[in-house]
Design an enzyme around this catalytic site. Structure first.
Site, PDB file in Angstrom:
ATOM      1  N   SER A   1     -35.470  37.054 -18.890  1.00 38.08           N
ATOM      2  CA  SER A   1     -35.472  35.818 -18.105  1.00 38.08           C
ATOM      3  C   SER A   1     -36.885  35.416 -17.725  1.00 38.08           C
ATOM      4  O   SER A   1     -37.760  36.253 -17.540  1.00 38.08           O
ATOM      5  CB  SER A   1     -34.640  36.004 -16.834  1.00 38.08           C
ATOM      6  OG  SER A   1     -34.736  34.840 -16.050  1.00 38.08           O
TER       7      SER A   1
ATOM      8  N   LYS B   1     -27.658  39.661 -17.125  1.00 38.54           N
ATOM      9  CA  LYS B   1     -28.411  38.419 -17.388  1.00 38.54           C
ATOM     10  C   LYS B   1     -27.494  37.205 -17.211  1.00 38.54           C
ATOM     11  O   LYS B   1     -27.894  36.172 -16.664  1.00 38.54           O
ATOM     12  CB  LYS B   1     -29.010  38.451 -18.794  1.00 38.54           C
ATOM     13  CG  LYS B   1     -29.628  37.129 -19.268  1.00 38.54           C
ATOM     14  CD  LYS B   1     -30.882  36.807 -18.508  1.00 38.54           C
ATOM     15  CE  LYS B   1     -31.448  35.408 -18.670  1.00 38.54           C
ATOM     16  NZ  LYS B   1     -31.229  34.635 -19.842  1.00 38.54           N
TER      17      LYS B   1
ATOM     18  N   HIS C   1     -27.026  36.632 -13.592  1.00 40.00           N
ATOM     19  CA  HIS C   1     -28.287  36.045 -13.110  1.00 40.00           C
ATOM     20  C   HIS C   1     -28.271  34.535 -13.347  1.00 40.00           C
ATOM     21  O   HIS C   1     -28.602  33.747 -12.455  1.00 40.00           O
ATOM     22  CB  HIS C   1     -29.466  36.704 -13.837  1.00 40.00           C
ATOM     23  CG  HIS C   1     -30.737  35.913 -13.783  1.00 40.00           C
ATOM     24  ND1 HIS C   1     -30.962  34.832 -14.608  1.00 40.00           N
ATOM     25  CD2 HIS C   1     -31.825  36.019 -12.994  1.00 40.00           C
ATOM     26  CE1 HIS C   1     -32.145  34.312 -14.323  1.00 40.00           C
ATOM     27  NE2 HIS C   1     -32.686  35.011 -13.354  1.00 40.00           N
ATOM     28  N   ASN C   2     -27.880  34.113 -14.531  1.00 35.51           N
ATOM     29  CA  ASN C   2     -27.857  32.681 -14.837  1.00 35.51           C
ATOM     30  C   ASN C   2     -26.805  31.962 -13.995  1.00 35.51           C
ATOM     31  O   ASN C   2     -27.025  30.832 -13.559  1.00 35.51           O
ATOM     32  CB  ASN C   2     -27.560  32.452 -16.327  1.00 35.51           C
ATOM     33  CG  ASN C   2     -28.762  32.768 -17.191  1.00 35.51           C
ATOM     34  OD1 ASN C   2     -29.661  33.473 -16.775  1.00 35.51           O
ATOM     35  ND2 ASN C   2     -28.773  32.253 -18.395  1.00 35.51           N
TER      36      ASN C   2
ATOM     37  N   GLU D   1     -28.191  31.333 -10.718  1.00 35.84           N
ATOM     38  CA  GLU D   1     -29.113  30.199 -10.811  1.00 35.84           C
ATOM     39  C   GLU D   1     -28.338  28.869 -10.684  1.00 35.84           C
ATOM     40  O   GLU D   1     -28.782  27.956  -9.977  1.00 35.84           O
ATOM     41  CB  GLU D   1     -29.846  30.283 -12.150  1.00 35.84           C
ATOM     42  CG  GLU D   1     -30.840  29.194 -12.386  1.00 35.84           C
ATOM     43  CD  GLU D   1     -31.397  29.252 -13.812  1.00 35.84           C
ATOM     44  OE1 GLU D   1     -31.369  30.330 -14.427  1.00 35.84           O
ATOM     45  OE2 GLU D   1     -31.827  28.197 -14.299  1.00 35.84           O
TER      46      GLU D   1
END
Ligand code: 2AM
Length: 383
Positions: free
Chosen positions: A129, A184, A187-188, A191
């Site tokens: 990232s 990941k 994580h996105n 976001e």
């Protein structure tokens, strides 16, 4: 002659930048790409004067690698990854390591881990990232898969990762199988949630408090000096200030319709699949879907005009502070929900996840970097 520490396949911008980052940290990288002319272009331009070497074929690349061989794939997610793995397998020996740094779906990573284990090879799926800039100067790296590979790649990964605090790298071992790509993905999703929270704060500031764009920019700038100090708050202030060629603010001219690439949706789908109430990210994904129904919204607004002339008459400064605190509290809830999903996935797949390290890995390099009081997230995990 075996001289390269690691090879990287896939010379799009992310791949090129990761290579230059590794080169800057003293590693000899061998570059390869399906379209071999891109290897030549890269060596003659971006990599000129560096220690990077090129390969003309996969055989050539493999022959140039020290053992155990370490190969990073940074190609389009999906079939391209399987195609390269199939071509590499006959050229490699037991103990060699293939790392997929692309945006693969975690189930694909788990499948690849299982099939390569049968062949004696080690496989790592790593979330990367931070975009192109992160890849060049310090990404957040989230590797998972066969843990036996970690001692062989740890030095390279932690050297090139973003650093926070007193130089701690934003990279540690995440967990088994597709755990790196799962983390990941979450994580996105986080976001997506963070962006929706910022949008809702903007809405309240603009339509309830009647603040103009410069006032809002000032508020976000000052919030960035509090617990909310983070990349997304920082760029929001800059976006609010930004003027178009005609001297007027650009933001209100932008169509209020958001697209999406899919990782937020995947997070929400996983949440439903594993029965975890990741409500904040789910709503953020739906809000994007709703925003994209622009024509319907315009038509509906003709029949239903919505609240008119709402005038806030209380203490403006106190209300603004309440919005800030609400944003912060919501963010903690969102992170906690994301970690609940990680915990559920770990139970589902029998993964043992490195929760503390995951929270620490997100402090720098990545898009959701710097939730100042990371302790609140780590504390939530202990509950
Ligand atoms: P290319 O330069 O030969 O197109 C990002 O698109 C990277 O993924 C590029 O390095 C691209 O290689 C590679 N890529 C995309 N699709 C691919 C495929 N089907 N097989 C191999 N590499 C692929």
């Amino acid at each position: 002659m075996a001289q390269a520490d690691i090879a990287l396949i896939g010379l799009a911008v992310m791949g090129q930048n990761l290579i230059m980052n590794m080169n800057d940290h003293g590693f000899v990288v061998c570059a390869y790409n399906r379209t071999v002319s891109k290897v030549h272009d890269f060596l003659q331009n971006e990599a000129k004067g560096s220690k990077v070497i090129g390969a003309e074929s996969l055989e050539d690349m493999v022959s140039k690698l020290k053992k155990p061989r370490r190969i990073i794939l940074l190609v389009k997610a999906g079939q391209a990854v399987d195609d390269f793995i199939d071509k590499l397998v006959p050229l490699l020996e037991a103990g060699d390591i293939i790392i997929d740094g692309g945006n693969s779906e975690y189930r694909d990573t788990t499948r690849r881990c299982k099939s390569l284990k049968e062949k004696g090879l080690l496989f790592v799926g790593s979330g990367v990232s931070g975009g192109e800039e992160g890849a060049r100067y310090g990404p957040s790296l989230m590797p998972g898969g066969h843990k036996e590979a970690w001692p062989h790649i740890k030095d390279i990964f932690q050297s090139i990762a973003a650093k926070v605090g007193t130089g701690e790298p934003c990279c540690d071992w995440v967990g088994d199988e597709g755990a790196g790509h799962f983390v990941k993905m979450v994580h996105n999703g986080i976001e997506y949630g963070d962006m929706q929270l910022i949008c809702e704060a903007y809405h309240l500031m603009k339509d309830v408090l009647g603040m103009d764009h410069d006032e809002m920019a000032q508020a976000f700038d000052s919030w960035n000096k509090t617990e909310l100090d983070s990349f997304l708050i920082e760029i929001t202030a800059n976006i609010l200030k930004y003027k178009d060629a005609d001297g007027k603010h650009l933001l209100p001219k932008i169509r209020d319709s958001a697209g999406q690439k899919g990782t937020g949706k995947w997070t929400a789908i996983s949440a439903l699949e594993y029965g975890t109430p990741v409500t904040l990210i789910g709503e953020a994904v739906f809000a994007r879907c709703l925003s994209s129904l622009k024509d319907e919204r315009v038509r509906a607004s003709r029949s239903l005009s919505g609240p008119q002339g709402v005038k806030f008459s209380g203490n403006k400064a106190a209300f603004l502070e309440d919005i800030r605190k609400a944003l912060y509290a919501s963010k903690i809830i969102s992170y906690a929900q994301g970690f609940m999903l990680l915990r559920q996935a770990a139970t589902e797949f029998g993964w043992s996840l490195n929760y503390g390290a995951i929270a620490l890995m997100w402090r720098g390099g990545c898009i959701i970097r710097r939730l100042k009081n990371d302790d609140s997230v780590v504390a939530t995990l202990r509950i």
